[in-house]
Design an enzyme around this catalytic site. Structure first.
Site: not given
Lengths: 337, 509
Positions: B58, B168, B198, B202, B236, B255, B260, B360
């Site tokens: 945009r 995703k 992704h 790897k 993470e 997520d 994953h 996390k």
């Protein structure tokens, strides 16, 4: 056998870095060195000290551990600065190989200087570097952890040196006992006493001398504060004696005398370092019986050997914990006298 | 199209002439991942001379500023430099084009079509298009429909290709994923659709396949007879940062677990494929996911733990509670941690629990698959001789320090006979001294080359949602209390109880 050769394969250092930057540097160093492709590890060793001089000493000892305990070693200088100093970490990283007779073992050493409040949360700095699947051993060369230190929750075992701590003052043995109830503890002072304990135990091997252990009349232990209480406590608990039968006396060198009666005969069993010579003399003197004497050279007392010995075990050292409990009983008995 | 006899036996194939069309060109994903991947592919000489990029977004911008903006973004992401200068010089000569417009406006797609036609003529891109949706998921339908309306969904001839790469999340739940698929399939045939996770790009995720299927020593013990249980960890060390707003509507289950974790699980569970072609592998992955037992509402309560981080210390830094993060509801019930015990109903894995966890602000960033083996049937040593002996374990480390670790018992040197666990650690990077391509680089090239092996097929997405949906329902119906954990720890005590109950404990990866 050839002397091992330690080679530095790569190194990196930087000030005011994040843990992630140190991790990346470490990974990068290994990435660019083919000899580092295979690493064998038995533990993550974390030494926590307060000054750069202590850090240098700790690193020298860790280097001497060499291929015997391949590990990732972190030496952390918890900089004792102003309470409201800002957080910050300076880091140096080395990837090294110890080579002997064509075989190489790779290991990594990290030196982290931690400033500010973060030094009270070292667990959060150490955990990212802990190797998986092997225990994490925390070595405090000159101190005991403060109560509630979160680093202890991350550790599988802690190595202390009650002699070094005693030099700084405080009731070391009681604090060590309280620590040992929470976590397996290895005390380098206790490790150094190993040769005394094994020589004394050796005097009671055989059918002739063993019965004397059932009828111990009195025990005398001389030496510096820590060793004499640990040995006294050990004998108190192992021989199930009342505190009144264990005498402790300050002296420069360690000696242990066990007086016992068996079959109506008096016996004296002694292990002692009598003078400046690094020799230990052991004697057995049984009334109307053999009078035997043996002198051996004291084993080398390199700090790295005591540390290596402390690292071979992983669980609780129950005999040490018994000795600590015995030492406390002896102190309480002294107070009551 | 016939095969290129010169490309045979070359190690790396160069992409065919094509245009990469990026929707969401002014977004974060484009500048942080896609453009660095394009630069790297160009530096590795894997893009053909006329290769071009068209950005669609945009934001108003002309071609030159788009190119400059992207070049600066790549530099910020660690790329650029002297070597890359000629790459950008060649792109600046008409290889970077930009179309500004609203995705709902048909005019945007007409302008895009005109630009693509020009590029075919000027740069010989041969009507080949790789369309990349780097936009928020709610715009996927409108972009797909806009492309179809302009005929940009179909290849112009038998030799040309049009492929669409979809990021995703593939839907918010089973139903929305199905709906999205229906919309995509109205415009594109399934072989044209490249759903990207992704993680699959790897190198080490692919190494799971190499380790399992290129070695005779691992596969025979890769089953219930030897494996006691499996732990999959995707940890993470970061919190939600500035993505609080997005994370509030996603949570760790959507997520990380739905994609994953389940992809890694599928590679661990799958049977050996008969061939290493795209469908050979993806068929086996679907079969593996199909064998994962669906949890009933009661089982969700017993086998799933959800939690959210409190304030704490992570890597020497004091961090906020999730509820104090920017864009997060102070009473948020969104999970930042999930642990699950999964059961697999097939011949190979019956009775072997799979414990998976993600979170996390855990103590370190690590992704690994750890298989813990059964203990020996009889240990001929005294307890005191083997106090440091844990069961054997094989750990596939996906990140960081990609490699494998084998834990086994060995005698402690010395006169006493004591046995303890040692860890032998193999580090891929150091063994080969090759720079491994970044995940996006690899996947972008695969999509250009038409190799969908590492992309997710529609039925894989459906199977993943089949596993996750009952858990999501449990969360949304409030059946599962939200536990709290201190940032910088390995999760809440409830997650420990999940394994304690089975007489096991979580690894410290």
């Amino acid at each position: 056998m050839e002397e091992p050769v330690v080679t530095t394969l790569g190194s990196w250092e930087a000030d005011d870095v994040t843990v992630a930057q140190v991790e990346a540097a470490l990974s990068d160093l290994r990435h660019h060195e083919q000899r580092a492709a295979v690493r064998t590890s038995v533990l993550t060793l974390v030494a926590v000290v307060k000054t750069d001089a202590e850090a240098d000493a700790a690193r020298a000892i860790i280097d001497e551990l060499g291929g015997r305990h391949p590990s990732r070693a972190l030496v952390i200088v918890a900089v004792d600065d102003e309470p409201d100093a800002p957080n910050g970490t300076d880091a140096a990283v080395w990837v090294r190989a110890i080579e002997r007779e064509g075989r190489a073992v790779c290991f990594e050493q990290l030196l982290l200087r931690v400033r500010g409040k973060a030094r009270h949360h070292l667990d959060s700095i150490v955990e990212p570097f802990a190797l998986p699947d092997v225990p994490m051993v925390v070595w405090l060369p000159a101190g005991l952890p403060s109560p509630g230190d979160p680093l202890m929750q991350a550790a599988n075992r802690v190595v202390v040196d009650s002699r070094a701590v005693a030099e700084a003052g405080g009731d070391v043995l009681t604090r060590s006992l309280s620590l040992a109830r929470r976590l397996p503890v290895a005390d380098l002072s206790w490790m150094r006493l190993e040769q005394w304990r094994s020589m004394l135990a050796g005097l009671f091997e055989g059918a002739l001398n063993r019965p004397f252990l059932q009828a111990v009349d009195r025990v005398e232990v001389c030496g510096n504060h820590g060793p004499r209480y640990l040995l006294g406590g050990w004998l108190l608990r192992r021989l199930e004696l009342p505190a009144s039968r264990v005498e402790l006396r300050p002296a420069e060198h360690v000696s242990v005398d066990v007086h016992a009666v068996s079959g109506g005969r008096r016996g004296r069993f002694r292990v002692a370092r009598d003078g400046a010579e690094r020799e230990i003399r052991s004697c057995v003197d049984i009334e109307g019986g053999p009078q035997l004497e043996q002198t051996v050279r004291m084993r080398q007392q390199w700090p790295s050997l005591a540390l290596a010995s402390a690292l071979t075990r992983v669980g609780h050292d129950e005999i040490y914990e018994e000795a600590l409990a015995g030492a406390r009983e002896l102190r309480q008995a002294e107070g009551g006298r | 199209m016939s095969d290129n006899p010169l490309a045979e036996a070359t190690v790396e194939r160069v992409a065919p002439p094509a245009v990469l069309v990026v929707f969401g060109a002014s977004g974060d994903l484009t500048s942080r991942k896609l453009m660095p991947a394009v630069e790297n592919l160009a530096l590795r000489r894997l893009l053909p001379p006329g290769f071009s990029v068209v950005g669609v977004a945009r934001t108003e911008m002309d071609d030159t500023s788009f190119c400059e903006h992207m070049q600066a973004a790549v530099q910020k992401a660690g790329g650029g430099g002297e070597e890359a200068k000629h790459v950008w010089d060649s792109f600046a000569g008409g290889g970077f084009r930009y179309v500004a417009g609203d995705y709902a406006d048909p005019e945007t797609f007409k302008k895009l079509k005109d630009v693509l036609d020009e590029l075919d003529e000027q740069r010989g891109t041969a009507q080949n298009r790789l369309i990349y949706l780097a936009t928020p998921p709610d715009t996927f339908p409108v972009v797909v429909q806009g492309l179809a309306r302009c005929g940009l969904n179909k290849p112009a001839n038998d030799d040309a290709f049009v492929r669409i790469v979809i990021e995703k999340p593939f839907g918010r739940d089973a139903r929305s994923a199905e709906k999205l698929d229906a919309i995509v399939h109205e415009a594109f045939e399934e072989p044209q659709v490249y759903r990207i996770d992704h993680y699959l790009g790897k190198e080490t995720v692919q190494n799971v396949l190499a380790l399992r299927f290129a070695n005779a020593i691992f596969e025979p013990i890769w089953n219930r007879r030897y494996v006691n249980h499996v732990q999959i960890t995707v940890a993470e060390q970061l919190g939600v940062g500035h993505r609080g707003g997005f994370y509030e509507s996603a949570g760790a289950l959507r997520d990380i677990v739905q994609n994953h974790v389940l992809q890694v699980l599928a590679l661990t569970l799958m049977e050996p494929p008969s061939t290493f072609d795209p469908n050979g592998i993806r068929d086996e992955k679907v079969k593996a996911l199909r064998a994962v037992d669906i949890l009933s509402p009661e089982e969700v309560a017993q086998n799933v733990v959800r939690a959210q981080y409190r304030a704490g210390w992570v890597q020497g830094t004091e961090v906020h509670s999730y509820r104090d993060e920017e864009g997060v509801d102070p009473h948020s019930q969104t999970e930042t941690y999930v642990a699950m015990r999964l059961k697999v109903d097939n011949w190979r894995w019956a009775g072997v629990p799979f414990y998976v966890r993600t979170g996390k602000y855990l103590p370190k960033r690590v992704t690994e698959v750890a298989m813990e083996f059964n203990r020996v049937p009889h240990l001929p040593f005294a307890m005191s001789q083997a106090e440091g002996l844990d069961p054997d374990a094989l750990v596939l480390r996906i990140q960081p320090d990609e490699g494998i670790t084998l834990r086994f018992g060995a005698k402690v040197p010395g006169q006493a006979f004591r046995v303890r666990s040692v860890s032998m650690d193999f580090f891929y990077g150091a063994a080969f001294l090759e720079e491994t391509p970044e995940a996006y680089e690899r996947l972008l090239l695969d999509a250009l080359l038409g190799d969908p092996t590492l992309f997710i097929r529609a039925d894989e997405v459906a199977q993943a949602w089949r596993i996750v949906q009952p858990v999501l329902d449990g969360f949304e119906e409030g059946d599962l209390p939200l536990a709290r954990y201190e940032a910088g720890t390995w999760g809440p005590p409830e997650a420990d109880h999940l394994l304690d109950r089975d007489g096991r404990r979580w690894r410290k990866p």
